[in-house]
Write an enzyme that holds these catalytic residues in place. Structure first.
Site, PDB file in Angstrom:
ATOM      1  N   TYR A 139       6.823  -6.536  -5.507  1.00 28.45           N
ATOM      2  CA  TYR A 139       5.519  -6.977  -5.068  1.00 28.45           C
ATOM      3  C   TYR A 139       4.438  -6.060  -5.641  1.00 28.45           C
ATOM      4  O   TYR A 139       4.630  -5.463  -6.686  1.00 28.45           O
ATOM      5  CB  TYR A 139       5.497  -7.120  -3.526  1.00 28.45           C
ATOM      6  CG  TYR A 139       4.451  -8.122  -3.167  1.00 28.45           C
ATOM      7  CD1 TYR A 139       4.585  -9.450  -3.567  1.00 28.45           C
ATOM      8  CD2 TYR A 139       3.293  -7.743  -2.545  1.00 28.45           C
ATOM      9  CE1 TYR A 139       3.578 -10.370  -3.354  1.00 28.45           C
ATOM     10  CE2 TYR A 139       2.289  -8.662  -2.314  1.00 28.45           C
ATOM     11  CZ  TYR A 139       2.426  -9.964  -2.723  1.00 28.45           C
ATOM     12  OH  TYR A 139       1.425 -10.859  -2.522  1.00 28.45           O
ATOM     13  N   ARG A 192      -7.397 -16.100  -6.853  1.00 24.74           N
ATOM     14  CA  ARG A 192      -7.768 -14.701  -6.568  1.00 24.74           C
ATOM     15  C   ARG A 192      -6.493 -13.895  -6.379  1.00 24.74           C
ATOM     16  O   ARG A 192      -6.118 -13.535  -5.274  1.00 24.74           O
ATOM     17  CB  ARG A 192      -8.646 -14.669  -5.313  1.00 24.74           C
ATOM     18  CG  ARG A 192      -9.464 -13.444  -5.195  1.00 24.74           C
ATOM     19  CD  ARG A 192      -9.352 -12.848  -3.826  1.00 24.74           C
ATOM     20  NE  ARG A 192      -7.956 -12.763  -3.388  1.00 24.74           N
ATOM     21  CZ  ARG A 192      -7.580 -12.295  -2.222  1.00 24.74           C
ATOM     22  NH1 ARG A 192      -8.458 -11.916  -1.353  1.00 24.74           N
ATOM     23  NH2 ARG A 192      -6.304 -12.217  -1.886  1.00 24.74           N
ATOM     24  N   LYS A 210       6.609 -13.033  -2.758  1.00 23.62           N
ATOM     25  CA  LYS A 210       6.481 -13.034  -1.291  1.00 23.62           C
ATOM     26  C   LYS A 210       7.721 -13.629  -0.651  1.00 23.62           C
ATOM     27  O   LYS A 210       8.189 -13.168   0.390  1.00 23.62           O
ATOM     28  CB  LYS A 210       5.244 -13.839  -0.861  1.00 23.62           C
ATOM     29  CG  LYS A 210       3.970 -13.039  -0.973  1.00 23.62           C
ATOM     30  CD  LYS A 210       3.417 -12.638   0.387  1.00 23.62           C
ATOM     31  CE  LYS A 210       2.595 -11.377   0.320  1.00 23.62           C
ATOM     32  NZ  LYS A 210       1.309 -11.389   0.970  1.00 23.62           N
ATOM     33  N   GLU A 282      -1.687 -18.250   0.080  1.00 21.77           N
ATOM     34  CA  GLU A 282      -1.660 -16.918  -0.505  1.00 21.77           C
ATOM     35  C   GLU A 282      -2.634 -16.818  -1.671  1.00 21.77           C
ATOM     36  O   GLU A 282      -2.604 -17.662  -2.583  1.00 21.77           O
ATOM     37  CB  GLU A 282      -0.222 -16.708  -1.014  1.00 21.77           C
ATOM     38  CG  GLU A 282       0.182 -15.304  -1.216  1.00 21.77           C
ATOM     39  CD  GLU A 282       0.224 -14.484   0.048  1.00 21.77           C
ATOM     40  OE1 GLU A 282       0.775 -14.940   1.070  1.00 21.77           O
ATOM     41  OE2 GLU A 282      -0.308 -13.366   0.015  1.00 21.77           O
ATOM     42  N   ASP A 283      -3.500 -15.831  -1.635  1.00 20.54           N
ATOM     43  CA  ASP A 283      -4.387 -15.537  -2.758  1.00 20.54           C
ATOM     44  C   ASP A 283      -5.263 -16.707  -3.203  1.00 20.54           C
ATOM     45  O   ASP A 283      -5.445 -16.951  -4.404  1.00 20.54           O
ATOM     46  CB  ASP A 283      -3.575 -14.960  -3.935  1.00 20.54           C
ATOM     47  CG  ASP A 283      -3.170 -13.511  -3.660  1.00 20.54           C
ATOM     48  OD1 ASP A 283      -3.558 -12.990  -2.606  1.00 20.54           O
ATOM     49  OD2 ASP A 283      -2.477 -12.915  -4.497  1.00 20.54           O
ATOM     50  N   ASP A 305      -1.791 -15.084   4.898  1.00 18.32           N
ATOM     51  CA  ASP A 305      -1.433 -13.665   5.000  1.00 18.32           C
ATOM     52  C   ASP A 305      -2.613 -12.752   4.692  1.00 18.32           C
ATOM     53  O   ASP A 305      -2.755 -11.692   5.303  1.00 18.32           O
ATOM     54  CB  ASP A 305      -0.268 -13.370   4.047  1.00 18.32           C
ATOM     55  CG  ASP A 305       0.286 -11.981   4.295  1.00 18.32           C
ATOM     56  OD1 ASP A 305       0.440 -11.609   5.475  1.00 18.32           O
ATOM     57  OD2 ASP A 305       0.546 -11.252   3.320  1.00 18.32           O
ATOM     58  N   ASP A 306      -3.463 -13.174   3.759  1.00 17.99           N
ATOM     59  CA  ASP A 306      -4.602 -12.322   3.387  1.00 17.99           C
ATOM     60  C   ASP A 306      -5.561 -12.152   4.563  1.00 17.99           C
ATOM     61  O   ASP A 306      -6.155 -11.090   4.744  1.00 17.99           O
ATOM     62  CB  ASP A 306      -5.365 -12.927   2.194  1.00 17.99           C
ATOM     63  CG  ASP A 306      -4.423 -13.199   1.040  1.00 17.99           C
ATOM     64  OD1 ASP A 306      -3.757 -12.258   0.603  1.00 17.99           O
ATOM     65  OD2 ASP A 306      -4.320 -14.360   0.596  1.00 17.99           O
ATOM     66  N   ASN A 447      -7.036  -2.449  -2.732  1.00 15.40           N
ATOM     67  CA  ASN A 447      -5.961  -2.289  -3.715  1.00 15.40           C
ATOM     68  C   ASN A 447      -6.490  -2.637  -5.098  1.00 15.40           C
ATOM     69  O   ASN A 447      -7.461  -3.391  -5.207  1.00 15.40           O
ATOM     70  CB  ASN A 447      -4.810  -3.245  -3.387  1.00 15.40           C
ATOM     71  CG  ASN A 447      -4.170  -2.923  -2.064  1.00 15.40           C
ATOM     72  OD1 ASN A 447      -3.838  -1.777  -1.805  1.00 15.40           O
ATOM     73  ND2 ASN A 447      -3.998  -3.938  -1.228  1.00 15.40           N
TER      74      ASN A 447
HETATM   75  P1  NAD Z   1     -12.572 -10.789  -0.604  1.00 17.14           P
HETATM   76  O1  NAD Z   1     -12.990 -11.037  -1.980  1.00 17.14           O
HETATM   77  O2  NAD Z   1     -12.322 -11.930   0.312  1.00 17.14           O
HETATM   78  O3  NAD Z   1     -13.656  -9.843   0.108  1.00 17.14           O
HETATM   79  C1  NAD Z   1     -14.333  -8.751  -0.477  1.00 17.14           C
HETATM   80  C2  NAD Z   1     -15.633  -8.516   0.257  1.00 17.14           C
HETATM   81  O4  NAD Z   1     -16.210  -7.300  -0.171  1.00 17.14           O
HETATM   82  C3  NAD Z   1     -16.673  -9.597   0.044  1.00 17.14           C
HETATM   83  O5  NAD Z   1     -17.292  -9.899   1.262  1.00 17.14           O
HETATM   84  C4  NAD Z   1     -17.678  -8.949  -0.890  1.00 17.14           C
HETATM   85  O6  NAD Z   1     -18.960  -9.457  -0.697  1.00 17.14           O
HETATM   86  C5  NAD Z   1     -17.583  -7.519  -0.443  1.00 17.14           C
HETATM   87  N1  NAD Z   1     -18.036  -6.557  -1.469  1.00 17.14           N
HETATM   88  C6  NAD Z   1     -17.827  -6.608  -2.801  1.00 17.14           C
HETATM   89  N2  NAD Z   1     -18.411  -5.531  -3.393  1.00 17.14           N
HETATM   90  C7  NAD Z   1     -18.963  -4.805  -2.416  1.00 17.14           C
HETATM   91  C8  NAD Z   1     -19.690  -3.601  -2.386  1.00 17.14           C
HETATM   92  N3  NAD Z   1     -19.945  -2.915  -3.503  1.00 17.14           N
HETATM   93  N4  NAD Z   1     -20.118  -3.119  -1.204  1.00 17.14           N
HETATM   94  C9  NAD Z   1     -19.842  -3.793  -0.072  1.00 17.14           C
HETATM   95  N5  NAD Z   1     -19.154  -4.947  -0.030  1.00 17.14           N
HETATM   96  C10 NAD Z   1     -18.717  -5.439  -1.189  1.00 17.14           C
HETATM   97  O7  NAD Z   1     -11.277  -9.885  -0.688  1.00 17.14           O
HETATM   98  P2  NAD Z   1     -10.245  -9.564   0.486  1.00 17.14           P
HETATM   99  O8  NAD Z   1      -9.123 -10.496   0.480  1.00 17.14           O
HETATM  100  O9  NAD Z   1     -10.993  -9.405   1.757  1.00 17.14           O
HETATM  101  O10 NAD Z   1      -9.668  -8.170  -0.019  1.00 17.14           O
HETATM  102  C11 NAD Z   1     -10.502  -7.033  -0.119  1.00 17.14           C
HETATM  103  C12 NAD Z   1      -9.661  -5.822  -0.461  1.00 17.14           C
HETATM  104  O11 NAD Z   1      -8.747  -5.560   0.590  1.00 17.14           O
HETATM  105  C13 NAD Z   1      -8.834  -5.995  -1.726  1.00 17.14           C
HETATM  106  O12 NAD Z   1      -8.880  -4.835  -2.492  1.00 17.14           O
HETATM  107  C14 NAD Z   1      -7.447  -6.189  -1.211  1.00 17.14           C
HETATM  108  O13 NAD Z   1      -6.466  -5.696  -2.105  1.00 17.14           O
HETATM  109  C15 NAD Z   1      -7.453  -5.391   0.054  1.00 17.14           C
HETATM  110  N6  NAD Z   1      -6.453  -5.854   1.031  1.00 17.14           N
HETATM  111  C16 NAD Z   1      -5.623  -4.930   1.581  1.00 17.14           C
HETATM  112  C17 NAD Z   1      -4.659  -5.338   2.480  1.00 17.14           C
HETATM  113  C18 NAD Z   1      -3.754  -4.320   3.110  1.00 17.14           C
HETATM  114  O14 NAD Z   1      -3.958  -3.159   2.950  1.00 17.14           O
HETATM  115  N7  NAD Z   1      -2.760  -4.706   3.852  1.00 17.14           N
HETATM  116  C19 NAD Z   1      -4.531  -6.681   2.804  1.00 17.14           C
HETATM  117  C20 NAD Z   1      -5.411  -7.603   2.234  1.00 17.14           C
HETATM  118  C21 NAD Z   1      -6.383  -7.171   1.355  1.00 17.14           C
END
Ligand code: NAD
Length: 591
Positions: A139, A192, A210, A282-283, A305-306, A447
């Site tokens: 993964y 995404r 997954k 997913e994604d 899951d996201d 990430n």
């Molecule tokens: P997403 O695209 O849905 O959301 C990102 C958000 O961040 C958006 O609202 C965007 O407007 C905002 N953003 C972008 N640039 C910014 C900045 N400079 N300042 C403030 N806000 C900003 O993405 P997501 O699915 O919510 O994922 C976000 C991050 O979280 C990714 O890096 C993902 O890998 C990580 N993530 C981690 C886990 C985990 O640790 N288990 C799980 C899911 C997602």
């Protein structure tokens, strides 16, 4: 021997594979005037007994050198294998030795995928026994690179591809899949993929990966898992121009065209597999992710899951942290950087948990939670221009443009990064957190590692060893002033396999938010005193099968309580029942 007689449709005839020698010139007539070409119009069906040569090439039943003398006799394997007989343990040792010879993660990934295609039980045995080492290969992060190069690294297709070309025929496509008893579908539209953007059809690596984890960590049978990619095009120019790209060469379909294909897919899934099949999104990009979850949440068994898995795993870490630190969730103030799928999903589940604990209405409990997006703090004056999933978080406050300003003004006890943008928890931000919190809680979830809001070392150093830190990507333990701190990893793989098992074993027909809370509780309960002493707010991943069984039991219990379970009567001991349902990677003996 299970199912020794089976029909094979592999689509290739012997005639296709054996062209006569090339004579003459030019590409067109390179195969000469072979009369075999005259009767190429054949039906590619054959009936075969799964023994001998065919058995060795059937990944479900192949055991390689582990076939016993008796099995070699009774299944026509004499001479097809060298004389040595290996135990499954010895095969595993050899494989791990070979795998570790590869220095490049992507090579390790293809090595493992080839094993999965050759010997399924051994693949899962290796994965289960070496889960901490192999998870980053099967993964994230390696799977991301695999998706980027999916077109060139795969020799055999895995999973089902449903593209716009299949519009009107989606049910037929589902019927082409050889397994009929599907329990879990993981589906992506590739828009995404992790932090890598729109990879179109090549997103298939994600559902495949997954589902491998569903089996290895949650014990779902491999044959009950179906990876699907919905291909509506891609907006990534480099892919559209790449001659090896495997998907539709067009810009993404949107609007009604997109909605129609998705709707046909969701209807066909229900028609073909019934009410109890779990569809995990997913994604998907966030405009579609929220909409699909809301649209199909009331008619299908769906899970994202996201949004939901992330929320559940982060909530579990917070529950465990406050158990260790003392204090209640309801007494905290939360600030998020990033208001997308992860951020708003986590925020909503925290608000729900506080509401459940305090009996306060959700509208009230949300007020303890603040989010910053790319335009600054989400506040009431921005409400009209906000996307619908951000609106509940638009509280009354003066506008603030930057994170540091928001931290100083809101004074959160918990800071969570979900923006996907690295290095945003600067020294000033972390020091501000440490200035008004004895034990600041800092989750840097973005990430991959390069996009993490800060490193574990920075969090400990800038708070002088007072932070509770967890991240999305793994960080090594950190030594600070003679003390070793073990950062937590809020890995979704803690939750979704057990969550899915709980739904499947109870025959649940809908996902309810209370089930997510039940999963968080079960995970938090697995954190031991010993873990706490090392500063860990998640249990060791080595115990993941046990953790999954406990999560499954809690989720199933909630499904029964809510009247959403159809597997009746309810088993007396749900943990034992979950364990008994789990797929075993050990070889079976063939008669
Ligand atoms: P997403 O695209 O849905 O959301 C990102 C958000 O961040 C958006 O609202 C965007 O407007 C905002 N953003 C972008 N640039 C910014 C900045 N400079 N300042 C403030 N806000 C900003 O993405 P997501 O699915 O919510 O994922 C976000 C991050 O979280 C990714 O890096 C993902 O890998 C990580 N993530 C981690 C886990 C985990 O640790 N288990 C799980 C899911 C997602």
């Amino acid at each position: 021997m299970e199912s020794t007689l089976k029909e094979m449709r592999d689509g290739a005839s012997v005639l296709d594979m054996d062209p006569k020698s090339a004579v003459g010139g030019g590409v067109e007539d390179i195969y000469g005037e072979d009369c075999a070409t005259e009767d190429r119009l054949i039906t590619p069906w054959s009936v075969t007994v799964s023994s001998g040569y065919v058995l060795l090439r059937d990944p479900h039943y192949n055991k390689g050198l582990a076939f016993s003398e008796k099995e070699r006799d009774s299944h026509y394997l004499r001479g097809l294998l060298p004389p040595s007989i290996f135990s499954q343990g010895l095969q595993e040792k050899k494989l791990m030795y070979n795998l570790r010879q590869y220095q490049v993660p992507l090579q390790q990934y293809t090595f493992l995928m080839e094993l999965q295609e050759r010997n399924e039980k051994l693949f899962y045995k290796v994965l289960i026994d070496n889960v901490e080492e192999l998870l980053p290969i099967v993964y994230t992060p390696t799977v991301g690179e695999a998706c980027q190069k999916y077109g060139s690294i795969f020799k055999r297709p895995r999973g089902l591809y449903i593209s716009l070309k299949e519009k009107g025929k989606v049910l037929e496509v589902l019927k082409n899949w050889p397994e009929k008893r599907i329990q879990v579908i993981v589906v992506t539209d590739g828009e995404r993929i992790l932090g890598l953007g729109d990879l179109g059809c090549q997103g298939m690596g994600i559902p495949v990966g997954k589902l491998a984890l569903y089996t290895a960590l949650g014990g779902l049978r491999p044959s009950s898992c179906l990876p699907i990619t919905i291909d509506v095009g891609t907006n990534t120019e480099t892919l559209l121009k790449d001659e090896f790209y495997i998907g539709l060469r067009q810009k993404r379909a949107t609007g009604q065209e997109y909605a129609d294909l998705l709707h046909e897919f969701m209807s066909a899934v229900k028609q073909n597999y019934g009410e109890k099949v779990l569809v995990q999104f997913e994604d998907f990009a966030n405009h579609n992710a929220f909409e699909l979850l809301a649209k199909y949440g009331t008619t299908h068994l769906v899970f994202n899951d996201d949004i939901q898995g992330t929320a559940s795993v982060v909530l579990a870490g917070l529950i465990a942290a406050f158990r260790l630190l003392g204090g209640k969730l309801a007494e905290q103030t939360f600030l998020f950087l990033g208001a997308g799928e992860a951020g708003t999903g986590i925020a909503e589940l925290i608000a729900l948990e506080i509401s459940k604990q305090t009996k306060a209405p959700l509208e009230e409990t949300r007020k303890k939670i603040w989010l910053v997006d790319s335009k600054g703090l989400i506040v009431g004056s921005r409400k009209d221009s906000l996307q619908h999933f951000k609106k509940p978080w638009a509280h009354d406050h003066e506008p603030i443009k930057d994170l540091l300003g928001a931290v100083k003004s809101i004074k959160p006890t918990v800071l969570i990064g979900t923006s996907g943008v690295g290095k945003t928890f600067t020294k000033e931000v972390i020091e501000a957190m440490a200035s008004f919190n004895e034990k600041p809680i800092i989750f840097a979830l973005s990430n991959p590692t390069s996009q993490s809001e800060c490193t574990a070392e920075e969090a400990y150093k800038w708070t002088k060893g007072r932070a509770f830190f967890a991240s999305g990507s793994p960080f090594d333990p950190v030594e600070y002033e003679g003390k070793v701190f073990v950062p937590g990893q809020g890995n979704n793989a803690f939750i979704f396999p057990g969550f899915g098992l709980g739904l499947v074993m109870s025959g649940a027909i809908r996902v309810h938010d209370e089930m997510l809370l039940a999963a968080s509780e079960a995970l938090a309960n697995q954190v031991t005193q010993e873990d706490f002493e090392k500063g860990m707010i998640y249990p060791s991943f080595r115990k993941i099968r046990k953790i999954s069984a406990d999560i499954a039991a809690n989720v199933a219990a909630k499904a029964y309580e809510l009247g959403l379970a159809t597997q009746l009567p309810k088993p007396e001991n749900l943990v034992k029942y979950a364990e008994s349902c789990m797929y075993s990677p050990l070889y079976r003996t063939y008669r």
